[in-house]
Design a protein around this motif. Sequence first.
Motif, PDB file in Angstrom:
ATOM      1  N   PHE A  95       0.839  -1.031  -0.327  1.00  0.00           N
ATOM      2  CA  PHE A  95       0.217  -0.210   0.002  1.00  0.00           C
ATOM      3  C   PHE A  95       0.825   1.609   0.149  1.00  0.00           C
ATOM      4  CE2 PHE A  95       0.902   0.743   4.630  1.00  0.00           C
ATOM      5  CZ  PHE A  95       0.280  -1.174   4.607  1.00  0.00           C
ATOM      6  N   GLN A  96       2.056   1.146  -0.070  1.00  0.00           N
ATOM      7  CA  GLN A  96       2.811   2.502  -0.006  1.00  0.00           C
ATOM      8  C   GLN A  96       3.721   2.728  -1.163  1.00  0.00           C
ATOM      9  OE1 GLN A  96       4.830   2.127   4.204  1.00  0.00           O
ATOM     10  NE2 GLN A  96       3.894   4.054   4.589  1.00  0.00           N
ATOM     11  N   ASP A  97       3.585   2.141  -2.629  1.00  0.00           N
ATOM     12  CA  ASP A  97       4.328   2.337  -4.073  1.00  0.00           C
ATOM     13  C   ASP A  97       3.129   3.450  -4.772  1.00  0.00           C
ATOM     14  OD1 ASP A  97       6.997   0.457  -4.735  1.00  0.00           O
ATOM     15  OD2 ASP A  97       5.602   1.532  -5.927  1.00  0.00           O
ATOM     16  N   ASP A  98       3.817   3.816  -5.491  1.00  0.00           N
ATOM     17  CA  ASP A  98       3.193   4.538  -6.548  1.00  0.00           C
ATOM     18  C   ASP A  98       1.997   3.909  -7.109  1.00  0.00           C
ATOM     19  OD1 ASP A  98       4.161   6.988  -5.594  1.00  0.00           O
ATOM     20  OD2 ASP A  98       5.497   7.394  -6.871  1.00  0.00           O
ATOM     21  N   ASP A  99       3.006   2.560  -7.674  1.00  0.00           N
ATOM     22  CA  ASP A  99       2.434   1.663  -8.443  1.00  0.00           C
ATOM     23  C   ASP A  99       1.044   0.843  -8.109  1.00  0.00           C
ATOM     24  OD1 ASP A  99       3.443   1.312 -10.591  1.00  0.00           O
ATOM     25  OD2 ASP A  99       5.230  -0.354  -9.295  1.00  0.00           O
ATOM     26  N   TYR A 100       0.918   0.924  -6.935  1.00  0.00           N
ATOM     27  CA  TYR A 100      -0.439   0.504  -6.239  1.00  0.00           C
ATOM     28  C   TYR A 100      -2.051   1.678  -6.163  1.00  0.00           C
ATOM     29  CZ  TYR A 100       2.283  -2.998  -5.251  1.00  0.00           C
ATOM     30  OH  TYR A 100       3.481  -4.265  -4.653  1.00  0.00           O
ATOM     31  N   MET A 101      -1.595   2.487  -6.539  1.00  0.00           N
ATOM     32  CA  MET A 101      -2.349   3.913  -6.692  1.00  0.00           C
ATOM     33  C   MET A 101      -3.704   3.223  -7.320  1.00  0.00           C
ATOM     34  SD  MET A 101      -2.412   7.045  -8.743  1.00  0.00           S
ATOM     35  CE  MET A 101      -3.457   6.907 -10.498  1.00  0.00           C
ATOM     36  N   VAL A 105      -3.202  -6.132  -5.409  1.00  0.00           N
ATOM     37  CA  VAL A 105      -3.589  -7.481  -6.158  1.00  0.00           C
ATOM     38  C   VAL A 105      -4.658  -7.887  -7.195  1.00  0.00           C
ATOM     39  CG1 VAL A 105      -2.336  -9.581  -4.364  1.00  0.00           C
ATOM     40  CG2 VAL A 105      -4.518  -8.170  -3.936  1.00  0.00           C
ATOM     41  N   THR A 106      -5.566  -6.517  -6.831  1.00  0.00           N
ATOM     42  CA  THR A 106      -6.765  -6.616  -7.695  1.00  0.00           C
ATOM     43  C   THR A 106      -6.720  -5.360  -8.362  1.00  0.00           C
ATOM     44  OG1 THR A 106      -7.466  -5.004  -5.687  1.00  0.00           O
ATOM     45  CG2 THR A 106      -7.520  -6.439  -5.401  1.00  0.00           C
ATOM     46  N   HIS A 107      -5.129  -4.581  -9.152  1.00  0.00           N
ATOM     47  CA  HIS A 107      -5.778  -3.528  -9.934  1.00  0.00           C
ATOM     48  C   HIS A 107      -5.561  -3.959 -11.648  1.00  0.00           C
ATOM     49  CE1 HIS A 107      -3.108  -0.301 -11.619  1.00  0.00           C
ATOM     50  NE2 HIS A 107      -3.094  -0.092 -11.596  1.00  0.00           N
ATOM     51  N   PRO A 108      -6.619  -3.007 -12.069  1.00  0.00           N
ATOM     52  CA  PRO A 108      -6.368  -3.596 -13.348  1.00  0.00           C
ATOM     53  C   PRO A 108      -5.171  -4.435 -14.591  1.00  0.00           C
ATOM     54  CG  PRO A 108      -6.838  -1.423 -13.187  1.00  0.00           C
ATOM     55  CD  PRO A 108      -6.268  -2.339 -12.546  1.00  0.00           C
ATOM     56  N   ASP A 109      -3.964  -3.602 -14.289  1.00  0.00           N
ATOM     57  CA  ASP A 109      -3.305  -3.683 -14.867  1.00  0.00           C
ATOM     58  C   ASP A 109      -2.489  -4.943 -14.555  1.00  0.00           C
ATOM     59  OD1 ASP A 109      -0.128  -4.532 -16.058  1.00  0.00           O
ATOM     60  OD2 ASP A 109       0.203  -1.815 -15.980  1.00  0.00           O
ATOM     61  N   PRO A 110      -1.693  -6.294 -15.503  1.00  0.00           N
ATOM     62  CA  PRO A 110      -1.083  -7.476 -14.512  1.00  0.00           C
ATOM     63  C   PRO A 110       0.081  -7.453 -14.239  1.00  0.00           C
ATOM     64  CG  PRO A 110      -2.166  -8.342 -16.863  1.00  0.00           C
ATOM     65  CD  PRO A 110      -3.270  -6.673 -16.540  1.00  0.00           C
ATOM     66  N   ARG A 111       1.147  -6.174 -15.079  1.00  0.00           N
ATOM     67  CA  ARG A 111       1.902  -5.844 -14.218  1.00  0.00           C
ATOM     68  C   ARG A 111       2.568  -5.314 -12.598  1.00  0.00           C
ATOM     69  NH1 ARG A 111       5.501  -2.492 -13.102  1.00  0.00           N
ATOM     70  NH2 ARG A 111       3.758  -0.513 -13.378  1.00  0.00           N
ATOM     71  N   VAL A 112       1.637  -4.702 -12.348  1.00  0.00           N
ATOM     72  CA  VAL A 112       1.138  -4.274 -10.942  1.00  0.00           C
ATOM     73  C   VAL A 112       0.520  -5.668 -10.465  1.00  0.00           C
ATOM     74  CG1 VAL A 112       0.446  -2.955  -9.651  1.00  0.00           C
ATOM     75  CG2 VAL A 112       0.627  -2.039 -11.845  1.00  0.00           C
ATOM     76  N   ARG A 113      -0.290  -6.734 -10.070  1.00  0.00           N
ATOM     77  CA  ARG A 113      -0.733  -7.484  -9.888  1.00  0.00           C
ATOM     78  C   ARG A 113       0.362  -8.668  -9.870  1.00  0.00           C
ATOM     79  NH1 ARG A 113      -4.927  -7.580 -13.296  1.00  0.00           N
ATOM     80  NH2 ARG A 113      -4.946  -9.728 -14.091  1.00  0.00           N
ATOM     81  N   ARG A 114       1.317  -8.742 -10.727  1.00  0.00           N
ATOM     82  CA  ARG A 114       2.406  -9.818 -10.428  1.00  0.00           C
ATOM     83  C   ARG A 114       3.847  -8.996  -9.324  1.00  0.00           C
ATOM     84  NH1 ARG A 114       2.483 -13.859 -10.684  1.00  0.00           N
ATOM     85  NH2 ARG A 114       3.597 -14.058  -9.224  1.00  0.00           N
ATOM     86  N   LYS A 115       3.649  -7.557  -9.798  1.00  0.00           N
ATOM     87  CA  LYS A 115       4.656  -7.551  -8.629  1.00  0.00           C
ATOM     88  C   LYS A 115       4.062  -7.510  -7.026  1.00  0.00           C
ATOM     89  CE  LYS A 115       6.339  -2.718  -6.883  1.00  0.00           C
ATOM     90  NZ  LYS A 115       6.433  -1.676  -7.744  1.00  0.00           N
ATOM     91  N   ALA A 116       2.657  -7.203  -7.051  1.00  0.00           N
ATOM     92  CA  ALA A 116       2.071  -6.908  -5.543  1.00  0.00           C
ATOM     93  C   ALA A 116       2.144  -9.152  -4.923  1.00  0.00           C
ATOM     94  CB  ALA A 116       1.031  -6.713  -5.451  1.00  0.00           C
ATOM     95  N   THR A 117       1.476  -9.727  -6.213  1.00  0.00           N
ATOM     96  CA  THR A 117       1.804 -10.832  -5.717  1.00  0.00           C
ATOM     97  C   THR A 117       3.628 -11.855  -5.560  1.00  0.00           C
ATOM     98  OG1 THR A 117      -0.024 -11.691  -7.314  1.00  0.00           O
ATOM     99  CG2 THR A 117       1.153 -13.198  -5.975  1.00  0.00           C
ATOM    100  N   ASP A 118       4.542 -11.050  -5.635  1.00  0.00           N
ATOM    101  CA  ASP A 118       5.573 -11.745  -5.551  1.00  0.00           C
ATOM    102  C   ASP A 118       6.179 -11.321  -4.579  1.00  0.00           C
ATOM    103  OD1 ASP A 118       6.029 -12.830  -8.197  1.00  0.00           O
ATOM    104  OD2 ASP A 118       7.216 -11.349  -8.936  1.00  0.00           O
TER     105      ASP A 118
END
Length: 391
Positions: A95-101, A105-118
Amino acid sequence: MKPQDAKAALRNQAIEVPSWAYGNSGTRFKVFAQPGVPRDPFEKVADAAQVHRYTGVAPRISLHIPWDRVPDYGKLAAHAADLGLTIGAINSNVFQDDDYMLGSVTHPDPRVRRKATDHLLECVDIMDATGSRELKLWFSDGTNYPGQDDTRARQDRLAAALAEVYARLGTGQRFLLEYKLFEPAFYTMDVPDWGTAYAHCVALGPKAMVVVDTGHHAPGTNIEFIVAMLLRAGKLGGFDFNSRFYADDDLMVGSADPFQLFRIMWEVRRGNGFDPSINDGSGVSFMLDQCHNIEPKIPAQIRSVMNVQEATAKALLVDGDAIAAAQAAGDVLGANAVLMDAFNTDVRPLLRELREEQGLAGDPMRAYAGSGYAERIVADRVGGAQAGWGA
Ligand code: RM4
Ligand code: MN
């Protein structure tokens, strides 16, 4: 229950303290720095050890990643062990990264979801390295406006991420899924309530459990009812204790409403939640999730642990036979009186006695204040960057 039996149960209770309680914290308006605050996770562990030293019932510390990131987690766990502690829950932070705006894990962009799950998977690696047995998952994910994103698709994305993490858990490990009604998202949170958390956990299996953060409900919510339901379903993994007057205040547990805490503990007792062997031997975790913005942090943690103990003691002292008899007889006032008798009992002498039997000082607050530790850390911890919500 008789005082002797209550004491035995109290002796076995473990209350877990959060590493972030020792760092600087505040509101979005201001963080007031305090002298002597830890500069790194090792110093946070040292402060947590003080809480255990004076209460005797706080043998675990939860970590928050990346706030507690260290190059060698084995070393941190060994440091904890040297001080008589073990590492408790690993709290993930997506919850503290710009990517997570727009979500993690529910972000529309799969790249962000991957990053969060990792990141969540990395937290399981940290569990392996520290001997921690549980991962705490709280997602700030949600939407602010109707139509902003597809509510159902977000649930599917969440389920997929949870399944991946679940599959990574080893023997003796579990995850706790935390819900929160609102904030930071204001229209929908993706895990807003216990029902949503429960539904995901049931779909996954026994290593997925729900955690109840007492500050995460609407005003007036009957939290003890939720506790009863989750225990009944075998899905109460633990608590994040704190108290709230208005929103997610994160103040000292039992300070706003000690009666509510007692009512929660009574349902814990009714559901056998003090027995460490339930939930396949992993029990219910009694964790604190608090921040001390204006009060000194170590004594605030000691006070909080004592508040949990006092509520527990009162719940244990309820005369179980008398209340069952009154309930069976339909004696409304009688049953209520049995409960209130226990709540109105002054359990401080009992707890003092218990501590003295364990070789501790009867009054932990006084013992800590007289120890000189607070003065020592102020003198020693000079230079470096104090820990807070970013470190
Ligand atoms: C959230 C939630 C989490 C905690 C963070 C700091 O509101 O309660 O449990 O890790 O705050
Ligand atoms: Mn929490």
